[in-house]
Design a protein around this motif. Structure first.
Motif, PDB file in Angstrom:
ATOM      1  N   LYS A 343       6.920 -10.197  22.006  1.00 54.73           N
ATOM      2  CA  LYS A 343       7.989  -9.372  21.433  1.00 54.73           C
ATOM      3  C   LYS A 343       7.597  -8.863  20.049  1.00 54.73           C
ATOM      4  O   LYS A 343       7.822  -7.684  19.721  1.00 54.73           O
ATOM      5  CB  LYS A 343       9.272 -10.197  21.352  1.00 54.73           C
ATOM      6  CG  LYS A 343      10.450  -9.509  20.668  1.00 54.73           C
ATOM      7  CD  LYS A 343      11.086  -8.466  21.543  1.00 54.73           C
ATOM      8  CE  LYS A 343      12.385  -7.952  20.920  1.00 54.73           C
ATOM      9  NZ  LYS A 343      13.032  -6.921  21.764  1.00 54.73           N
ATOM     10  N   ALA A 344       7.018  -9.724  19.235  1.00 56.53           N
ATOM     11  CA  ALA A 344       6.623  -9.336  17.878  1.00 56.53           C
ATOM     12  C   ALA A 344       5.561  -8.245  17.887  1.00 56.53           C
ATOM     13  O   ALA A 344       5.472  -7.452  16.950  1.00 56.53           O
ATOM     14  CB  ALA A 344       6.122 -10.563  17.110  1.00 56.53           C
ATOM     15  N   LEU A 345       4.766  -8.195  18.959  1.00 58.65           N
ATOM     16  CA  LEU A 345       3.701  -7.203  19.061  1.00 58.65           C
ATOM     17  C   LEU A 345       4.141  -5.940  19.786  1.00 58.65           C
ATOM     18  O   LEU A 345       3.317  -5.065  20.062  1.00 58.65           O
ATOM     19  CB  LEU A 345       2.489  -7.816  19.776  1.00 58.65           C
ATOM     20  CG  LEU A 345       1.773  -8.948  19.039  1.00 58.65           C
ATOM     21  CD1 LEU A 345       0.698  -9.560  19.926  1.00 58.65           C
ATOM     22  CD2 LEU A 345       1.164  -8.444  17.734  1.00 58.65           C
ATOM     23  N   GLY A 346       5.427  -5.849  20.103  1.00 59.75           N
ATOM     24  CA  GLY A 346       5.929  -4.662  20.779  1.00 59.75           C
ATOM     25  C   GLY A 346       5.660  -4.651  22.273  1.00 59.75           C
ATOM     26  O   GLY A 346       5.712  -3.601  22.919  1.00 59.75           O
ATOM     27  N   ILE A 347       5.368  -5.818  22.835  1.00 68.67           N
ATOM     28  CA  ILE A 347       5.081  -5.936  24.266  1.00 68.67           C
ATOM     29  C   ILE A 347       6.281  -6.560  24.965  1.00 68.67           C
ATOM     30  O   ILE A 347       6.761  -7.619  24.568  1.00 68.67           O
ATOM     31  CB  ILE A 347       3.835  -6.816  24.503  1.00 68.67           C
ATOM     32  CG1 ILE A 347       2.616  -6.217  23.799  1.00 68.67           C
ATOM     33  CG2 ILE A 347       3.567  -6.989  25.993  1.00 68.67           C
ATOM     34  CD1 ILE A 347       1.407  -7.131  23.793  1.00 68.67           C
ATOM     35  N   ALA A 348       6.758  -5.906  26.010  1.00 65.07           N
ATOM     36  CA  ALA A 348       7.878  -6.434  26.787  1.00 65.07           C
ATOM     37  C   ALA A 348       7.326  -7.378  27.845  1.00 65.07           C
ATOM     38  O   ALA A 348       6.508  -6.974  28.676  1.00 65.07           O
ATOM     39  CB  ALA A 348       8.647  -5.298  27.444  1.00 65.07           C
ATOM     40  N   ALA A 349       7.750  -8.634  27.809  1.00 62.17           N
ATOM     41  CA  ALA A 349       7.149  -9.648  28.679  1.00 62.17           C
ATOM     42  C   ALA A 349       8.155 -10.225  29.659  1.00 62.17           C
ATOM     43  O   ALA A 349       9.343 -10.378  29.367  1.00 62.17           O
ATOM     44  CB  ALA A 349       6.549 -10.771  27.836  1.00 62.17           C
ATOM     45  N   GLN A 350       7.653 -10.540  30.830  1.00 61.62           N
ATOM     46  CA  GLN A 350       8.322 -11.390  31.802  1.00 61.62           C
ATOM     47  C   GLN A 350       7.379 -12.554  32.062  1.00 61.62           C
ATOM     48  O   GLN A 350       6.153 -12.408  31.958  1.00 61.62           O
ATOM     49  CB  GLN A 350       8.586 -10.643  33.097  1.00 61.62           C
ATOM     50  CG  GLN A 350       9.486  -9.430  32.943  1.00 61.62           C
ATOM     51  CD  GLN A 350      10.934  -9.813  32.691  1.00 61.62           C
ATOM     52  OE1 GLN A 350      11.683 -10.140  33.606  1.00 61.62           O
ATOM     53  NE2 GLN A 350      11.351  -9.761  31.426  1.00 61.62           N
ATOM     54  N   CYS A 351       7.920 -13.709  32.372  1.00 61.18           N
ATOM     55  CA  CYS A 351       7.033 -14.848  32.583  1.00 61.18           C
ATOM     56  C   CYS A 351       7.257 -15.482  33.943  1.00 61.18           C
ATOM     57  O   CYS A 351       8.368 -15.461  34.487  1.00 61.18           O
ATOM     58  CB  CYS A 351       7.182 -15.882  31.470  1.00 61.18           C
ATOM     59  SG  CYS A 351       8.762 -16.705  31.439  1.00 61.18           S
ATOM     60  N   VAL A 352       6.193 -16.031  34.477  1.00 56.97           N
ATOM     61  CA  VAL A 352       6.215 -16.844  35.696  1.00 56.97           C
ATOM     62  C   VAL A 352       5.534 -18.164  35.345  1.00 56.97           C
ATOM     63  O   VAL A 352       4.444 -18.173  34.769  1.00 56.97           O
ATOM     64  CB  VAL A 352       5.476 -16.157  36.858  1.00 56.97           C
ATOM     65  CG1 VAL A 352       5.435 -17.074  38.077  1.00 56.97           C
ATOM     66  CG2 VAL A 352       6.143 -14.829  37.217  1.00 56.97           C
ATOM     67  N   LEU A 353       6.174 -19.250  35.671  1.00 54.32           N
ATOM     68  CA  LEU A 353       5.648 -20.566  35.312  1.00 54.32           C
ATOM     69  C   LEU A 353       4.604 -21.020  36.317  1.00 54.32           C
ATOM     70  O   LEU A 353       4.742 -20.777  37.524  1.00 54.32           O
ATOM     71  CB  LEU A 353       6.766 -21.609  35.278  1.00 54.32           C
ATOM     72  CG  LEU A 353       7.777 -21.604  34.137  1.00 54.32           C
ATOM     73  CD1 LEU A 353       8.621 -20.345  34.127  1.00 54.32           C
ATOM     74  CD2 LEU A 353       8.678 -22.826  34.241  1.00 54.32           C
ATOM     75  N   LEU A 354       3.567 -21.688  35.824  1.00 48.04           N
ATOM     76  CA  LEU A 354       2.696 -22.426  36.724  1.00 48.04           C
ATOM     77  C   LEU A 354       3.513 -23.515  37.412  1.00 48.04           C
ATOM     78  O   LEU A 354       4.341 -24.173  36.775  1.00 48.04           O
ATOM     79  CB  LEU A 354       1.533 -23.065  35.959  1.00 48.04           C
ATOM     80  CG  LEU A 354       0.447 -22.127  35.421  1.00 48.04           C
ATOM     81  CD1 LEU A 354      -0.522 -22.910  34.542  1.00 48.04           C
ATOM     82  CD2 LEU A 354      -0.294 -21.440  36.552  1.00 48.04           C
TER      83      LEU A 354
END
Length: 387
Positions: A343-354
């Motif tokens: 978020k701080a780098l301007g990247i929109a993230a979604q996550c998937v857990l191992l």
């Protein structure tokens, strides 16, 4: 499948039940947060708007920050009060040296392991935490300790606005806010144990001898996370996915970031091509999940990157806001920090857990292949593809 600390399957054939449970608990957390945190969030947002340290975030993000503050107070405030200034300065300097990488990193990690074991690591003392007063000074001490570990960089950045606000109000009101955050965390501990405890049964046996097995290692604090912190990251991942989903869907380019431990062939048998510290799948094994993700992602316009170490997952490059959306795959203890850093780098993230951890960097001397729930990954891909 060897279970070290957590498993999203917990006796099931896949992780589908886990994702339902995590979503349900996230709903409960946000509902509780509306009662506990919302009055404070309104005041915090007004403070931020006046001082403009950042663009205001959503209420859900601030609820997660307040819950995180309470959880880390419960977990580490006893450590914060005993860290002296000299140790803090030395350890913080080693953290900065490590972050620069290069030839200095191994030496920084060596000394961090020694000093971290002597200065930072101790058995948790809940009775001491219970005696601590809810003061701005004790919160600042906690933040100093978190900074010295080098493991909570993003959390400390999120707490800076809260600390600034707390210093702008009187002591009694500040104490009330910290008390509310801790109360929120205590509610969450009981609730999360009931809902997510079945997935983290391995944490406490692992922690029973972590002080010996990880002694003198720079990852001692990282590997010493308690079940409450695992549960926070699990729910935090769900809340972050919701908060960032619209921006992720709108992002013009998409990528999947995978940890190296997800490869089926972990040794030299893997034919992945290395470029500038990143690995690219060459489809050497049809049964490898990386290869399967590459085939699926390619049809949906996703680039696939294999990141050998989580510290290299993001770089301080010039990423235009709204340009890049990523699906980050990581083990539980990396989730909150990774989402906030993106978020701080301007990247929109979604996550998937191992589904479980197994890398040799932290969890297993030999290391073994990990996996993710492909249904969950495809769900996120399909949502963004439709958008």
């Amino acid at each position: 499948m060897k279970i070290i600390t957590y498993t999203l399957r917990a006796g099931e054939k896949d992780a589908s039940r886990y994702y339902r449970d995590a979503a349900g608990l996230a709903d409960a957390v946000l509902e509780e947060g509306q009662q506990v945190a919302e009055p404070w969030i309104r005041k915090l947002k007004a403070f931020i708007q006046q001082h403009q340290p950042e663009a205001a975030r959503t209420d859900e993000e601030y609820m997660l920050e307040m819950l995180t503050l309470g959880v880390l107070w419960l977990r580490y405030s006893d450590d914060g009060i005993v860290l002296n200034k000299i140790s803090k300065e030395v350890l913080s300097g080693l953290v900065e040296m490590r972050q620069k990488g290069g030839t200095l990193k191994p030496g920084a990690d060596f000394f961090r392991g020694i000093l971290g074991t002597f200065v930072l690591y101790s058995e948790h003392r809940p009775e001491l935490v219970a005696q601590l007063q809810f003061t701005v000074k004790n919160l600042a001490n906690l933040m100093d300790w978190l900074t010295a570990t080098g493991e909570f960089v993003q959390e400390v950045k999120r707490f800076e606005n809260w600390l600034g606000y707390l210093r702008s109000i009187d002591e009694a009101e500040a104490a009330d806010l910290i008390a509310e955050a801790v109360s929120f965390a205590m509610w969450f501990e009981e609730k999360s144990n009931a809902v997510l405890g079945r997935y983290t049964e391995g944490v406490e046996p692992f922690l029973a001898d972590v002080g010996e097995t990880r002694r003198w290692r720079e990852d001692l604090i990282f590997c010493s996370r308690q079940r409450l912190e695992y549960h926070l990251n699990m729910v935090g991942a769900e809340i972050m996915n919701r908060a960032y989903r619209a921006d992720f869907i709108r992002a013009r380019s998409k990528a999947v970031l995978l940890p190296a431990c997800i490869r089926k062939r972990l040794t030299g048998a893997c034919q992945a091509r290395e470029e500038s510290g990143t690995l690219f799948c060459e489809s050497c094994d049809p049964d490898c999940q990386v290869n399967k993700i590459k085939q699926i992602g390619g049809k949906k316009g996703y680039e696939i990157f294999i990141i050998p170490h989580e510290s290299a997952a993001f770089s301080e490059g010039n990423v235009e806001e709204g340009e890049l959306g990523i699906i980050g795959v990581a083990c539980v203890t990396n989730l909150l920090a990774g989402g906030w850093k993106a978020k701080a780098l301007g990247i929109a993230a979604q996550c998937v857990l191992l589904d479980y951890c197994g890398c040799r960097n932290h969890w297993d001397d030999e290391g073994f292949s990990t996996e993710i729930d492909m249904t969950q990954l495809c769900k996120i891909m399909d949502e963004s593809h439709a958008g």
